[in-house]
Design a protein around this motif. Structure first.
Motif, short mmCIF file in Angstrom:
data_model
loop_
_atom_site.label_atom_id
_atom_site.label_comp_id
_atom_site.label_asym_id
_atom_site.label_seq_id
_atom_site.Cartn_x
_atom_site.Cartn_y
_atom_site.Cartn_z
N ALA A 168 0.86 -1.18 0.00
CA ALA A 168 0.00 0.00 0.00
C ALA A 168 0.90 1.23 0.00
O ALA A 168 1.73 1.40 0.90
CB ALA A 168 -0.92 0.01 1.21
N LEU A 169 0.74 2.07 -1.02
CA LEU A 169 1.53 3.29 -1.14
C LEU A 169 0.65 4.47 -0.77
O LEU A 169 -0.31 4.79 -1.46
CB LEU A 169 2.08 3.44 -2.55
N ARG A 170 1.01 5.11 0.33
CA ARG A 170 0.25 6.25 0.83
C ARG A 170 0.82 7.53 0.23
O ARG A 170 1.69 8.18 0.79
CB ARG A 170 0.34 6.30 2.36
N TYR A 171 0.28 7.90 -0.92
CA TYR A 171 0.77 9.08 -1.63
C TYR A 171 0.27 10.36 -0.96
O TYR A 171 -0.86 10.44 -0.48
CB TYR A 171 0.27 9.08 -3.07
N GLY A 172 1.12 11.39 -0.98
CA GLY A 172 0.69 12.71 -0.55
C GLY A 172 -0.17 13.37 -1.60
O GLY A 172 -0.53 12.77 -2.63
N PHE A 173 -0.51 14.64 -1.38
CA PHE A 173 -1.26 15.39 -2.37
C PHE A 173 -0.42 15.48 -3.65
O PHE A 173 0.73 15.94 -3.62
CB PHE A 173 -1.55 16.81 -1.87
#
Length: 302
Positions: A168-173
């Protein structure tokens, strides 16, 4: 490696296809609209046209391609962030149900790796920077909370995969080409029309990531241990600081000021929460394991 990217014509899908091809992978992109199919084909990837909500179609695509890895970048976001409340219900259906079809098909046809887009800006950092173990802000009001609960469900799904490595890649804005936060983006248009105000103290801390840096980290995740990674840049910044800096960068007037009580009455609780209760994220794990080396925000030094 043969890779299927779902949501391949989006703001991240486009640079991701380019980075994957440059890394020597065989890349297939799934898109729903004729325009999306055209975009993916122009990038040099193989193209499959399909709606993720069509379960039988998704299973047929997976059976035919038999990819080694699936990258789920499915979204259904509006052209303007001001239209998010109208679009987010459909976005959640696509990610949960359409992504569920994609995930089930991947398991059914022996896919080895699955990479899931998640969220690095609804994390609970308890007032500080959230690390990769942080929970999502599932108790937040309105669409913020509903979306946080959706991301939590997506992470639970991919991290509980049987016989398939989940990431799971928690991308920023996102900022960069084809995003809201760019000189020709929708957020900039709202800024130039004087439609964006700083609410209260602007205490939220935002973590951004350029789409090219996000794409590079996603490619690295193909050969990294599975798990949860915050894919954000090195400049978590308070809204009260980055919003006026962004306005200067794009040549807009400084944002106006709105008191929290007035915003509560006119815009609702979630708007106040968005600017005053979000926590930034730490990228230490992604830098160490994925080799993330994010660029500096272009408005940061303005």
């Amino acid at each position: 490696m043969k890779i299927l990217v779902a949501g391949a014509s989006g703001a991240l899908g486009r640079p991701l296809i380019t980075h994957l091809r440059h890394a020597g992978h065989e890349v297939w992109g799934m898109a729903q609209s004729p325009r999306g199919v055209e975009v993916v084909g122009a990038l040099g990837a193989g193209v499959v046209q399909g709606n993720a909500l069509d379960r039988s179609k998704v299973f047929a695509i997976m059976e035919r391609l038999r990819p080694d890895c699936v990258v789920d970048q499915l979204t259904s976001l509006p052209a303007s962030p001001f239209d998010l409340p109208l679009r987010l219900p459909a976005d959640r259906v696509l990610r949960l149900q359409g992504g569920g079809n994609l995930f089930d098909a991947a398991q059914a046809w022996g896919v080895q790796r699955y990479i899931q887009q998640s969220c690095g800006f609804y994390l609970d950092g308890a007032g500080g920077l959230a690390d990769d173990t942080a929970l999502l802000k599932i108790a937040a009001p309105g669409h913020v909370g509903e979306s946080a609960r959706m991301y939590a469900a997506l992470e639970k799904r991919v991290m509980s995969a049987a016989g398939m490595q989940g990431t799971a890649l928690r991308y920023g804005f996102f900022y960069g080409p084809h995003t809201w936060y760019w000189p020709d983006g929708a957020f900039t248009a709202h800024m130039r029309r004087g439609e964006v105000a700083l609410i209260g103290g602007g205490r939220s801390v935002f973590s951004f990531i350029h789409v090219d840096d996000a794409a590079a980290a996603t490619v690295s995740a193909l050969s990294a241990p599975g798990g949860v990674y915050n894919v954000v840049d090195d400049q978590p910044t308070g809204v009260q600081a980055w919003l006026p800096a962004y306005a200067r960068w794009v040549g807009a007037s400084a944002p106006g000021q709105m008191e929290e009580q007035a915003a509560l009455q006119q815009l609702g609780e979630e708007s106040v929460y968005y600017q005053n209760n979000l926590d930034g994220a730490s990228n230490h794990k992604a830098r160490r394991v994925l080799g993330l080396a994010p660029r500096q925000q272009p408005w940061g030094a303005v």
